[in-house]
Design an enzyme around this catalytic site. Structure first.
Site, PDB file in Angstrom:
ATOM      1  N   ARG A   1       0.830  -1.216   0.000  1.00  0.00           N
ATOM      2  CA  ARG A   1       0.000   0.000   0.000  1.00  0.00           C
ATOM      3  C   ARG A   1       0.868   1.271   0.000  1.00  0.00           C
ATOM      4  NH1 ARG A   1      -3.012  -3.748  -0.779  1.00  0.00           N
ATOM      5  NH2 ARG A   1      -5.115  -4.025   0.062  1.00  0.00           N
TER       6      ARG A   1
ATOM      7  N   GLU B   1      -5.171   3.701   6.053  1.00  0.00           N
ATOM      8  CA  GLU B   1      -4.829   3.470   4.643  1.00  0.00           C
ATOM      9  C   GLU B   1      -5.481   4.540   3.774  1.00  0.00           C
ATOM     10  OE1 GLU B   1      -6.839   1.383   1.460  1.00  0.00           O
ATOM     11  OE2 GLU B   1      -5.722  -0.393   2.120  1.00  0.00           O
TER      12      GLU B   1
ATOM     13  N   SER C   1     -10.829  -0.957   3.036  1.00  0.00           N
ATOM     14  CA  SER C   1     -10.104  -1.058   4.320  1.00  0.00           C
ATOM     15  C   SER C   1      -9.714   0.347   4.761  1.00  0.00           C
ATOM     16  CB  SER C   1      -8.820  -1.872   4.160  1.00  0.00           C
ATOM     17  OG  SER C   1      -9.095  -3.168   3.708  1.00  0.00           O
TER      18      SER C   1
HETATM   19  P1  FAD Z   1      -8.958   8.406  -5.250  1.00  0.00           P
HETATM   20  O1  FAD Z   1      -9.673   8.011  -4.015  1.00  0.00           O
HETATM   21  O2  FAD Z   1      -9.628   9.358  -6.178  1.00  0.00           O
HETATM   22  O3  FAD Z   1      -7.521   8.908  -4.906  1.00  0.00           O
HETATM   23  C1  FAD Z   1      -6.691   8.184  -4.028  1.00  0.00           C
HETATM   24  C2  FAD Z   1      -5.345   8.937  -3.890  1.00  0.00           C
HETATM   25  O4  FAD Z   1      -4.666   8.939  -5.135  1.00  0.00           O
HETATM   26  C3  FAD Z   1      -5.530  10.422  -3.521  1.00  0.00           C
HETATM   27  O5  FAD Z   1      -4.433  10.803  -2.732  1.00  0.00           O
HETATM   28  C4  FAD Z   1      -5.499  11.115  -4.872  1.00  0.00           C
HETATM   29  O6  FAD Z   1      -5.090  12.457  -4.789  1.00  0.00           O
HETATM   30  C5  FAD Z   1      -4.473  10.289  -5.618  1.00  0.00           C
HETATM   31  N1  FAD Z   1      -4.719  10.217  -7.067  1.00  0.00           N
HETATM   32  C6  FAD Z   1      -5.834   9.751  -7.692  1.00  0.00           C
HETATM   33  N2  FAD Z   1      -5.656   9.777  -9.023  1.00  0.00           N
HETATM   34  C7  FAD Z   1      -4.418  10.257  -9.252  1.00  0.00           C
HETATM   35  C8  FAD Z   1      -3.660  10.541 -10.430  1.00  0.00           C
HETATM   36  N3  FAD Z   1      -4.140  10.315 -11.667  1.00  0.00           N
HETATM   37  N4  FAD Z   1      -2.409  11.070 -10.276  1.00  0.00           N
HETATM   38  C9  FAD Z   1      -1.910  11.320  -9.040  1.00  0.00           C
HETATM   39  N5  FAD Z   1      -2.579  11.089  -7.900  1.00  0.00           N
HETATM   40  C10 FAD Z   1      -3.813  10.550  -8.000  1.00  0.00           C
HETATM   41  N6  FAD Z   1      -7.687  -0.935  -2.519  1.00  0.00           N
HETATM   42  C11 FAD Z   1      -6.832  -1.978  -2.627  1.00  0.00           C
HETATM   43  O7  FAD Z   1      -5.616  -1.790  -2.775  1.00  0.00           O
HETATM   44  N7  FAD Z   1      -7.287  -3.265  -2.597  1.00  0.00           N
HETATM   45  C12 FAD Z   1      -8.582  -3.569  -2.430  1.00  0.00           C
HETATM   46  O8  FAD Z   1      -8.964  -4.736  -2.407  1.00  0.00           O
HETATM   47  C13 FAD Z   1      -9.508  -2.489  -2.301  1.00  0.00           C
HETATM   48  N8  FAD Z   1     -10.831  -2.725  -2.119  1.00  0.00           N
HETATM   49  C14 FAD Z   1     -11.695  -1.682  -1.980  1.00  0.00           C
HETATM   50  C15 FAD Z   1     -13.063  -1.981  -1.816  1.00  0.00           C
HETATM   51  C16 FAD Z   1     -13.986  -0.950  -1.703  1.00  0.00           C
HETATM   52  C17 FAD Z   1     -15.445  -1.274  -1.514  1.00  0.00           C
HETATM   53  C18 FAD Z   1     -13.549   0.396  -1.765  1.00  0.00           C
HETATM   54  C19 FAD Z   1     -14.540   1.515  -1.683  1.00  0.00           C
HETATM   55  C20 FAD Z   1     -12.196   0.687  -1.923  1.00  0.00           C
HETATM   56  C21 FAD Z   1     -11.252  -0.354  -2.027  1.00  0.00           C
HETATM   57  N9  FAD Z   1      -9.881  -0.109  -2.192  1.00  0.00           N
HETATM   58  C22 FAD Z   1      -9.003  -1.160  -2.351  1.00  0.00           C
HETATM   59  C23 FAD Z   1      -9.360   1.265  -2.208  1.00  0.00           C
HETATM   60  C24 FAD Z   1      -9.445   1.950  -3.597  1.00  0.00           C
HETATM   61  O9  FAD Z   1     -10.324   1.272  -4.434  1.00  0.00           O
HETATM   62  C25 FAD Z   1      -8.068   2.027  -4.267  1.00  0.00           C
HETATM   63  O10 FAD Z   1      -7.143   2.693  -3.446  1.00  0.00           O
HETATM   64  C26 FAD Z   1      -8.147   2.751  -5.620  1.00  0.00           C
HETATM   65  O11 FAD Z   1      -6.918   2.641  -6.306  1.00  0.00           O
HETATM   66  C27 FAD Z   1      -8.481   4.230  -5.464  1.00  0.00           C
HETATM   67  O12 FAD Z   1      -8.740   4.760  -6.748  1.00  0.00           O
HETATM   68  P2  FAD Z   1      -9.498   6.133  -6.947  1.00  0.00           P
HETATM   69  O13 FAD Z   1      -9.408   6.481  -8.386  1.00  0.00           O
HETATM   70  O14 FAD Z   1     -10.849   6.050  -6.379  1.00  0.00           O
HETATM   71  O15 FAD Z   1      -8.569   7.078  -6.085  1.00  0.00           O
HETATM   72  N1  EPU Z   2     -10.830 -10.794  10.107  1.00  0.00           N
HETATM   73  C1  EPU Z   2     -11.531 -10.843  11.296  1.00  0.00           C
HETATM   74  N2  EPU Z   2     -12.585 -10.000  11.454  1.00  0.00           N
HETATM   75  C2  EPU Z   2     -12.964  -9.108  10.507  1.00  0.00           C
HETATM   76  C3  EPU Z   2     -12.232  -9.036   9.307  1.00  0.00           C
HETATM   77  C4  EPU Z   2     -11.160  -9.903   9.125  1.00  0.00           C
HETATM   78  O1  EPU Z   2     -11.232 -11.638  12.179  1.00  0.00           O
HETATM   79  O2  EPU Z   2     -13.925  -8.378  10.736  1.00  0.00           O
HETATM   80  C5  EPU Z   2      -9.690 -11.720   9.923  1.00  0.00           C
HETATM   81  C6  EPU Z   2     -10.141 -13.095   9.421  1.00  0.00           C
HETATM   82  O3  EPU Z   2      -9.336 -14.066  10.036  1.00  0.00           O
HETATM   83  C7  EPU Z   2      -9.832 -13.035   7.937  1.00  0.00           C
HETATM   84  C8  EPU Z   2      -8.581 -12.158   7.916  1.00  0.00           C
HETATM   85  O4  EPU Z   2      -8.804 -11.200   8.961  1.00  0.00           O
HETATM   86  O5  EPU Z   2      -9.555 -14.299   7.399  1.00  0.00           O
HETATM   87  C9  EPU Z   2      -8.325 -11.448   6.601  1.00  0.00           C
HETATM   88  O6  EPU Z   2      -9.507 -10.777   6.175  1.00  0.00           O
HETATM   89  P1  EPU Z   2      -9.758 -10.485   4.607  1.00  0.00           P
HETATM   90  O7  EPU Z   2      -9.496 -11.720   3.809  1.00  0.00           O
HETATM   91  O8  EPU Z   2     -11.090  -9.857   4.475  1.00  0.00           O
HETATM   92  O9  EPU Z   2      -8.600  -9.487   4.227  1.00  0.00           O
HETATM   93  P2  EPU Z   2      -8.028  -8.199   4.963  1.00  0.00           P
HETATM   94  O10 EPU Z   2      -6.651  -8.522   5.408  1.00  0.00           O
HETATM   95  O11 EPU Z   2      -8.975  -7.711   5.973  1.00  0.00           O
HETATM   96  C10 EPU Z   2      -6.879  -7.232   2.833  1.00  0.00           C
HETATM   97  C11 EPU Z   2      -6.828  -5.919   2.128  1.00  0.00           C
HETATM   98  C12 EPU Z   2      -8.048  -5.748   1.244  1.00  0.00           C
HETATM   99  C13 EPU Z   2      -8.060  -6.874   0.222  1.00  0.00           C
HETATM  100  C14 EPU Z   2      -8.127  -8.215   0.967  1.00  0.00           C
HETATM  101  C15 EPU Z   2      -8.021  -9.394   0.034  1.00  0.00           C
HETATM  102  C16 EPU Z   2      -5.543  -4.410   3.506  1.00  0.00           C
HETATM  103  C17 EPU Z   2      -5.565  -3.242   4.416  1.00  0.00           C
HETATM  104  N3  EPU Z   2      -6.736  -4.836   3.071  1.00  0.00           N
HETATM  105  O12 EPU Z   2      -7.983  -7.178   3.746  1.00  0.00           O
HETATM  106  O13 EPU Z   2      -7.917  -4.506   0.553  1.00  0.00           O
HETATM  107  O14 EPU Z   2      -9.175  -6.776  -0.631  1.00  0.00           O
HETATM  108  O15 EPU Z   2      -7.005  -8.293   1.898  1.00  0.00           O
HETATM  109  O16 EPU Z   2      -6.726  -9.515  -0.456  1.00  0.00           O
HETATM  110  O17 EPU Z   2      -4.475  -4.911   3.173  1.00  0.00           O
HETATM  111  C18 EPU Z   2      -8.424  -2.189   0.662  1.00  0.00           C
HETATM  112  O18 EPU Z   2      -7.205  -1.990   0.637  1.00  0.00           O
HETATM  113  O19 EPU Z   2      -9.264  -1.258   0.684  1.00  0.00           O
HETATM  114  C19 EPU Z   2      -8.918  -3.564   0.671  1.00  0.00           C
HETATM  115  C20 EPU Z   2     -10.211  -3.878   0.736  1.00  0.00           C
END
Ligand code: FAD
Ligand code: EPU
Length: 339
Positions: free
Chosen positions: A164, A334, A238
């Protein structure tokens, strides 16, 4: 001619659904418009917020500066033997790109299915999910340097990707705007089932030789079961990173809490599941005013409707305090805090 709007609500531009205004707002559809924008020194000397899909930010209050929404489109692809190179405008929707690639059997990003947001933001925090990170498919990106008005290409090494993390969040924070990203994919799928839940779900579906489309579908369905859909419940995924701690601290913690959920994270390092830590402190599914944590995933803070950015931020501080008090582990946010 580039339009600058004043006092624009950002509610529909952030997935938390926070109703905050930007003092000024510009939408960029072509990279040349960036030079046009910054030719006016007024925009060099003001706070700026680059906006993609707004899915990884919390607007704590109105933004007293210039919000720049990146809407640069276009997908170009080229095949060379088994290698595929895809060059994508920063404003393309990430999951549309994943589907574009999966439909053509361009392998590599299927585990990153259904992550919200734009292509341009994907390198910022090196998005990751289900055993794959952006860096595994990243070739390079092109970015506009605000101070000089010039473009620079960043290689994978230049980006200094980590968990991240990237150079765009650290030493070069706020200095560049990414306009396009180039990906290196393959026509020979190397199916990645490192994340146990994917394999289990494939077995449940009776699939023994999965295609990348199968992996994409399974990842999408696991995500839907755990994460709230931002179109109905405001959230930014997250809210905190999973904390990484050293051997000594880990052994002490494990002695006290034998069930602590952890993963090896390199030599003498352990990554803890922040969701588990938060759940153990009693926060899972709890509602506090208009905000709270998600019932199926305690790591996700939600807006139940009408929450202010300050309310969500305050909840996040309370969670940090209680996890620190119980486990001695300091959670880091994050989500990008815009205040
Ligand atoms: P924004 O929220 O618009 O911007 C994020 C940051 O990047 C800000 O600081 C912004 O200024 C900067 N930025 C955006 N675009 C640019 C650009 N073109 N040039 C320079 N800076 C820029 N993230 C994960 O890593 N893994 C996951 O599994 C994951 N799951 C998610 C699930 C949900 C339901 C949600 C809501 C979010 C999740 N995220 C996850 C977080 C998010 O989707 C990612 O961080 C994504 O890359 C953000 O993209 P955005 O375009 O919405 O960025
Ligand atoms: N868990 C709990 N309670 C909860 C949630 C999770 O006990 O309420 C424990 C469980 O044991 C579970 C483990 O945590 O098995 C891991 O949970 P999960 O598989 O949902 O993944 P995570 O570690 O919580 C990360 C990323 C996610 C990404 C998933 C899948 C981060 C901060 N988050 O979540 O990214 O989608 O793994 O790879 O690294 C995001 O960055 O926004 C995001 C959603």
């Amino acid at each position: 001619m580039l339009q600058i709007q004043e006092n624009v609500s950002l509610k529909k531009f952030n997935t938390f659904g926070i109703d905050a205004n930007a003092r000024y707002f510009a939408e960029i559809s072509h990279e040349d418009e960036l030079a046009e924008l910054f030719a006016d020194p007024q925009w060099l000397n003001i706070n700026r917020l680059v906006l993609g899909g707004g899915s990884n930010m919390l607007l704590v209050k109105d933004f007293e500066g210039l919000a720049i929404r990146i809407n640069i489109r276009g997908i170009e692809h080229r095949i060379s033997h088994d290698d595929v190179f895809v060059d994508v405008g920063a404003g393309e929707v990430w999951n549309d790109l994943v589907n574009f690639c999966v439909d053509r059997n361009y392998a590599g990003m299927e585990n990153l299915s259904l992550i919200p947001g734009s292509v341009g933001a994907s390198p910022i925090q090196n998005i990751g999910a289900y055993g794959v990170e952006l860096k595994d498919v990243f070739a390079s990106c092109r970015a506009f340097e605000i101070a000089t008005g010039t473009f620079r290409t960043f290689s994978k090494e230049d980006c200094k990707f980590g968990y991240r993390e990237s150079v765009f969040k650290t030493e070069l924070a706020g200095q560049y705007i990414i306009v396009s990203v180039k990906f290196h994919l393959s026509l020979r799928p190397a199916i990645n089932l490192k994340y146990g839940a994917i394999e289990q779900e494939l077995i449940n579906r009776g699939i023994t030789r999965p295609s990348i489309e199968d992996v994409s579908k399974v990842v999408s369905s696991i995500r839907v079961s755990k994460l709230p859909d931002p179109s109905t419940i405001g959230n930014a995924g997250s809210f905190f990173k999973n904390p990484v701690i050293g051997e000594v601290q880990f052994r002490l913690l494990q002695g006290q809490f034998p069930d602590v959920v952890n993963y090896p994270a390199g030599e003498g390092q352990y990554k803890l599941a922040a969701g588990w830590l938060i759940e153990q402190c009693g926060w899972k599914g709890k509602t506090v005013g208009n905000t709270g944590t998600w019932k199926n995933q305690a790591l996700v803070l939600v807006n139940h409707g009408g929450a202010t950015g300050e309310e969500v931020y305050s909840l996040s501080s309370q969670i940090i305090d209680s996890v620190y008090t119980k486990f001695g582990v300091m959670l880091q946010r994050e989500v990008n805090i815009i205040s």
